[in-house]
Design a protein around this motif. Structure first.
Motif, short mmCIF file in Angstrom:
data_model
loop_
_atom_site.label_atom_id
_atom_site.label_comp_id
_atom_site.label_asym_id
_atom_site.label_seq_id
_atom_site.Cartn_x
_atom_site.Cartn_y
_atom_site.Cartn_z
N ILE A 721 0.80 -1.19 -0.09
CA ILE A 721 0.01 0.02 -0.08
C ILE A 721 0.82 1.25 0.08
O ILE A 721 0.57 2.23 -0.81
CB ILE A 721 -1.06 -0.05 1.08
N HIS A 722 1.77 1.14 0.83
CA HIS A 722 2.77 2.48 1.01
C HIS A 722 3.64 2.59 -0.57
O HIS A 722 3.55 3.87 -1.09
CB HIS A 722 3.77 2.16 1.89
N MET A 723 4.00 1.43 -1.28
CA MET A 723 4.61 1.71 -2.33
C MET A 723 3.63 2.42 -3.54
O MET A 723 4.07 3.30 -4.46
CB MET A 723 4.95 0.40 -3.04
N VAL A 724 2.39 2.00 -3.53
CA VAL A 724 1.37 2.56 -4.44
C VAL A 724 1.20 4.25 -4.29
O VAL A 724 1.48 5.20 -5.21
CB VAL A 724 0.02 1.82 -4.27
N ILE A 725 1.08 4.61 -2.95
CA ILE A 725 0.59 5.94 -2.84
C ILE A 725 1.89 6.79 -2.87
O ILE A 725 1.98 7.86 -3.39
CB ILE A 725 0.09 6.10 -1.28
N TYR A 726 3.05 6.24 -2.35
CA TYR A 726 4.50 6.86 -2.21
C TYR A 726 4.81 7.06 -3.91
O TYR A 726 5.38 8.01 -4.49
CB TYR A 726 5.46 6.01 -1.62
N SER A 727 4.40 6.15 -4.73
CA SER A 727 4.78 6.24 -6.05
C SER A 727 3.84 7.58 -6.89
O SER A 727 4.35 8.00 -7.62
CB SER A 727 4.85 4.84 -6.90
N CYS A 728 2.70 7.51 -6.62
CA CYS A 728 1.65 8.23 -6.91
C CYS A 728 2.26 9.70 -6.53
O CYS A 728 2.11 10.56 -7.22
CB CYS A 728 0.46 8.08 -6.54
N PHE A 729 2.61 9.94 -5.21
CA PHE A 729 3.05 11.43 -4.95
C PHE A 729 4.10 11.79 -5.71
O PHE A 729 4.36 12.81 -6.31
CB PHE A 729 3.49 11.27 -3.40
N TYR A 730 5.32 10.85 -5.67
CA TYR A 730 6.51 11.39 -6.45
C TYR A 730 6.45 11.40 -7.82
O TYR A 730 6.87 12.36 -8.69
CB TYR A 730 7.46 10.23 -6.26
N LEU A 731 5.36 10.71 -8.62
CA LEU A 731 5.03 10.97 -10.10
C LEU A 731 4.54 12.24 -10.20
O LEU A 731 5.25 13.02 -11.02
CB LEU A 731 4.26 9.73 -10.66
N ASN A 732 3.51 12.54 -9.44
CA ASN A 732 2.91 14.02 -9.60
C ASN A 732 4.03 15.02 -9.05
O ASN A 732 4.06 16.05 -9.84
CB ASN A 732 1.66 14.04 -8.83
N PHE A 733 5.01 14.70 -8.14
CA PHE A 733 5.79 15.58 -7.68
C PHE A 733 6.72 16.17 -8.83
O PHE A 733 7.03 17.28 -8.93
CB PHE A 733 6.57 15.14 -6.60
N PHE A 750 14.35 4.00 -4.53
CA PHE A 750 13.00 3.12 -4.17
C PHE A 750 12.63 2.37 -5.46
O PHE A 750 12.08 1.38 -5.08
CB PHE A 750 12.01 4.47 -3.91
N LEU A 751 12.56 3.06 -6.52
CA LEU A 751 12.05 2.34 -7.68
C LEU A 751 12.89 0.85 -7.86
O LEU A 751 12.40 0.01 -7.96
CB LEU A 751 12.04 3.05 -9.06
N LEU A 752 14.24 1.09 -7.74
CA LEU A 752 15.08 0.05 -7.96
C LEU A 752 14.75 -1.10 -6.85
O LEU A 752 14.64 -2.35 -7.11
CB LEU A 752 16.64 0.34 -7.76
N LYS A 753 14.70 -0.71 -5.77
CA LYS A 753 14.14 -1.72 -4.69
C LYS A 753 12.96 -2.46 -4.92
O LYS A 753 12.80 -3.61 -4.89
CB LYS A 753 14.05 -1.07 -3.37
N THR A 754 12.06 -1.57 -5.19
CA THR A 754 10.39 -2.12 -5.56
C THR A 754 10.75 -2.98 -6.71
O THR A 754 9.70 -4.05 -6.56
CB THR A 754 9.51 -0.87 -5.78
N VAL A 755 11.33 -2.65 -7.78
CA VAL A 755 11.22 -3.57 -9.04
C VAL A 755 11.83 -5.00 -8.51
O VAL A 755 11.47 -5.98 -9.09
CB VAL A 755 12.18 -2.96 -10.20
N ILE A 756 13.08 -4.87 -7.69
CA ILE A 756 13.58 -6.21 -7.35
C ILE A 756 12.60 -6.80 -6.53
O ILE A 756 12.35 -8.05 -6.86
CB ILE A 756 14.99 -5.71 -6.73
N ILE A 757 12.02 -6.39 -5.49
CA ILE A 757 11.23 -7.10 -4.70
C ILE A 757 10.04 -7.67 -5.37
O ILE A 757 9.74 -9.00 -5.21
CB ILE A 757 10.64 -6.27 -3.52
N TYR A 758 9.31 -6.81 -6.01
CA TYR A 758 8.10 -7.22 -6.63
C TYR A 758 8.21 -8.06 -7.90
O TYR A 758 7.48 -8.97 -8.31
CB TYR A 758 7.19 -6.09 -6.98
#
Length: 849
Positions: A721-733, A750-758
């Motif tokens: 859930i945090h990944m989805v909201i955090y990504s939305c914020f920074y994309l618009n940022f 953050f994106l590199l970590k997320t891509v590896i995990i998921y």
């Protein structure tokens, strides 16, 4: 004509059918129609020839006759160095075009952003096409051999394939697309820019002017060649994909049409044939799945762009012709591909009729095969063309895509209405461009009966490290950081068995510290201030993102504490699995894994310090906060200083916990992924005699995955859930120009970590279910047989592995991380980013007023 296929039989003019109801002898097969015998090689030969001369294929496929009289195929290079050099130039050129592409419509920023995305995806699609086909060119001889075996079995069952004029039609369409690509490229790349410009503008007649003029001519010639190559690649590969889809569609259609006249005594033979067609489809998928994935995304965005382009009245007749051609191509491929899925599963109607027959009877081996086959054909996404495992092209998938395009078209129209209110009539600047298993084929069995399992390697040849060795750096660092209030010690070896035990390490102090951290994170979540003044929507998103970040930290530090007693059991299970791997001839090499995890852990400790400093103290001034207010007195100053030091410690602990837990999850996902991958690779050399051993080993890996899930599922749920909201914020940022270089680096990390995990977690799901391919091939063996207990185990096992969400990392049971889940998450992030952008535009309009 392919000489390894038997000759055609004369047609029975009295009974105009392809075969009688019960075909038992060769004499019964004389009711076949006299039609030309065309193999897959002859069917695709026009495409291979055109692709070779266009430079898309750096190889050619040669049909040869072996000493036994059979036909085989092999790959020969065809000016490989030149074509690979051309592809490298094309890759660089498409990257250059993506960066330098200019707006197409003045005054409509939304359309320009949409066009930029479309063009970048088009360039990436072209690069993917030219390299993906190169990467898997060695698969073609195997595919052609599989197709040849399938066609021979069609004849043995009295089914003839009539491809008629399809190869000629394919050749005509390919040649048409060569000319269409030239016209398309000229109109949309050079018509508006005046192709003869380099020869004009001769105001400077000196030597330098002449050199510049000829340099322009050479540059124009090179870019023209690359442009033509790119456009030809686009149209050719789309046609090539459609040709393959039509071939598979005709195989399934022929089986479905002809089995209606067969009785239940032919059930096992039909299952064998259907399974081999599905195996052929899997091999073809391996060659084009990457192209299908990128092409599907391009199709959606390109259609949205042109839909809005014509709705705003900006279209021309040239654009209309190109768009109609684009629609025809995609309707052909996606329509046929979706019907391949339907035709592949349509065999279930005939199966149910066979089972309801009073004379229906199967032996034990046939019953086992029927279990596996039924599990396969009743799984709706199991058969069909897919895009790297993220989706399978089915009718529901096309429905979702069309509804998604309609939704985005409406949303974009709202943006365009706002753009038109703030500008004059938009102006179009220029025309735009449109953007395996190695089988034993000599026998009908899939596996050689004389196959021998290679000997187990000794410990000198490969490392014998287990899960504990891979995870030890994390437990050591986690203990010193205070994330773990326990340590794990490895006990003595007894009869080749190793035990582990939990040892408390300053447990009271660590639990007190975690309690203080929990209160502090709650305080931060309540007191967090806006990041962007004047934009209420962005402030609310940041508030939600920060609250989930705090919840994620609290969940991480307490969840591991709750399930600390599970780790000895997990290590024990992993040790048993690795011993079982060795017993069946598979060895795992984790030699460098602990070193890599140690390096990454130390890096994240240092990175967390930098991250925390920038996020919490950079804008406020770290030195300024150290200064004591003189009016507060000595005791007040000491209190301020102590609060500040405590906040530093808690902040650094929180940021360390964040990066530490993400890396910890990645390592566990990679370990499980390696287990499934090693098993899938090794079973290719096993026959059906090893089926029960492989099922037991696979079940143990899945049980280990369940145990690991129990220790991290709560963290996975909140982290997602945090990944989805955090990504939305920074994309618009970043879209609205608030980003900086430092924030860009943090978001990239953050994106590199997320891509590896998921990414790895989603592939764990795919690797866990990939064993079904081998099981289906085992069932296709003629000597495949299981006893009663083995059959019951197989029923339970296939029910598990054919269920899409049964294997994988999950978030408290609410979801399992699969390719489909990631697709839904990405589409959700994009959707909310667009909606948030719309709110921000409204805020800007209100502020201006």
């Amino acid at each position: 004509m392919s000489r390894d296929l038997p000759p055609s039989y004369p047609m029975d003019d009295v009974n105009d059918t392809y075969f009688t109801k019960y075909l038992e002898s060769p004499a019964d097969k004389t009711a076949l129609k006299e039609t030309p015998v065309i193999s897959l090689f002859e069917y695709l030969e026009p495409s291979f020839v055109v692709g070779k001369y266009l430079g898309l294929f750096s190889f050619r496929i040669v049909e040869e006759k072996n000493h036994e009289g059979g036909i085989h195929w092999r790959i020969k290079s065809s000016r490989k160095v030149l074509k690979l050099f051309l592809k490298c130039l094309l890759t660089l050129y498409m990257g250059y075009l993506s960066v330098t592409e200019k707006p197409k419509v003045l005054g409509l920023d939304t359309m320009n952003w949409l066009w930029k995305s479309t063009f970048c995806l088009f360039a990436f699609y072209v690069v993917t096409m030219v390299w993906w086909l190169e990467l898997y060119n060695q698969e073609w001889p195997r595919i052609l051999k599989k197709a040849s075996i399938i066609q021979k079995e069609f004849y043995e069952m009295g089914i003839k394939l009539n491809f008629g004029y399809l190869p000629r039609i394919t050749l005509i369409v390919s040649i048409f697309h060569i000319f269409f690509s030239a016209a398309h490229c000229y109109i949309f790349r050079y018509l508006d820019t005046k192709l003869v410009n380099p020869f004009q503008d001769s105001s400077s007649n000196d030597v330098s002017g002449s050199c510049q003029q000829w340099l322009g001519v050479v540059t124009l010639a090179c870019t023209t060649v690359l442009d033509l190559f790119a456009w030809n690649a686009w149209h050719f590969v789309d046609t090539f994909r459609s040709t393959l889809a039509i071939y598979i569609w005709m195989l399934y259609r022929a089986v479905n049409n002809r089995v209606q006249d067969l009785g239940p005594d032919k059930l096992v033979e039909v299952m064998h044939l259907h399974t081999k067609i599905t195996d052929l489809l899997r091999s073809i998928n391996r060659i084009i799945s990457g192209v299908t994935f990128v092409g599907s995304i391009l199709t959606i965005i390109y259609t949205c762009y042109y839909g809005n382009h014509f709705l705003r009245g900006l279209g021309t007749i040239e654009r209309a012709i190109v768009f109609v051609h684009f629609l025809v191509k995609n309707i052909t491929f996606y329509g046929v591909s979706a019907d391949v899925n339907a035709k592949g599963h349509a065999i279930t109607d005939w199966m149910e009729n066979c089972i309801s027959d009073k004379e229906f009877k199967l032996e034990d081996s046939g019953a086992s095969k029927l279990i596996i086959f039924a599990s396969q054909v009743y799984s709706k996404d199991k058969i069909g063309f897919d895009g790297l495992g993220f989706f399978t092209i089915t009718a529901p998938f096309l429905t979702a895509v069309i509804s998604g395009m309609a939704t985005y078209t409406i949303v974009i129209t709202q943006f365009l209405d706002q753009d038109e209110k703030s500008t004059s009539q938009p102006k179009v600047l220029s025309m735009d461009l449109s953007p395996s298993i190695i089988l034993d084929y000599r026998n009908t069995n899939y596996f050689s009966k004389s196959l021998k399992i290679p000997p187990v390697r000794t410990t000198k040849e490969t490392s014998n490290m287990g899960l504990f060795d891979c995870m030890r750096p994390y437990f050591v660092i986690g203990k010193y950081l205070g994330i773990f209030s326990f340590g794990i010690e490895q006990g003595s070896k007894d009869d080749d068995k190793i035990s582990w035990r939990i040892e408390s390490s300053r447990k009271g102090f660590v639990l007190s510290f975690k309690s203080v951290l929990t209160l502090y994170m709650g305080y931060l979540a309540f007191m967090e201030k806006p990041q962007v003044k004047g934009l209420e929507v962005m402030d609310w998103i940041w508030k939600a993102s920060f609250c989930f970040f705090c919840a994620y930290i609290v969940a991480a530090v307490w969840w591991f504490e709750m399930y600390s007693q599970e780790w000895p059991k997990i290590f024990q299970k992993a040790s048993k699995i690795q011993r079982k791997f060795s017993m069946i001839g598979i060895n795992l090499n984790f030699r460098y894994f602990p070193r890599i995890t140690l390096i990454i852990s130390i890096f994240h400790v240092l990175f967390s310090i930098v991250h925390c400093y920038y996020a919490r103290y950079w804008s406020k001034g770290f030195i300024n906060q150290l200064q004591i207010d003189s009016s507060a007195g000595i005791w007040g100053g000491i209190q301020q200083w102590l609060k500040f030091v405590a906040s530093i410690i808690l902040n650094y602990f929180a940021w360390n916990a964040w990066h530490f837990v993400d890396t910890f999850r990645s390592t566990l996902a990679i370990y499980v992924w390696l287990l499934y991958r090693a098993l899938n690779i090794r079973v290719k050399d096993f026959g059906s005699g090893k089926l029960e051993e492989v099922l037991r080993l696979h079940s143990k890996i899945t049980d280990l995955l369940r145990s690991i899930n129990s220790t991290i599922s709560g963290v996975t749920f909140i982290g997602s859930i945090h990944m989805v909201i955090y990504s939305c914020f920074y994309l618009n940022f970043f879209i609205h120009g608030y980003g900086t270089g430092r924030r860009g680096l943090l978001f990239l990390h953050f994106l590199l970590k997320t891509v590896i995990i998921y990414g790895v977690s989603a592939d764990v799901n795919a690797k866990g279910q990939a064993i079904t391919d081998w099981i289906e091939n085992c069932a296709a063996e003629k000597d495949f047989k299981l006893d009663f207990n083995g059959t019951n185990r197989l029923i339970i096992f296939t029910s598990k592995v054919y269920s899409k969400d049964s294997i994988g990392f999950n978030g408290l049971g609410f979801f399992t991380i699969t390719a489909s889940f990631l697709t839904a998450v990405i589409s959700g992030i994009v959707t909310y980013t667009i909606v948030i952008t719309q709110f921000l535009e409204q805020n800007n309009t209100t502020n201006e007023v």
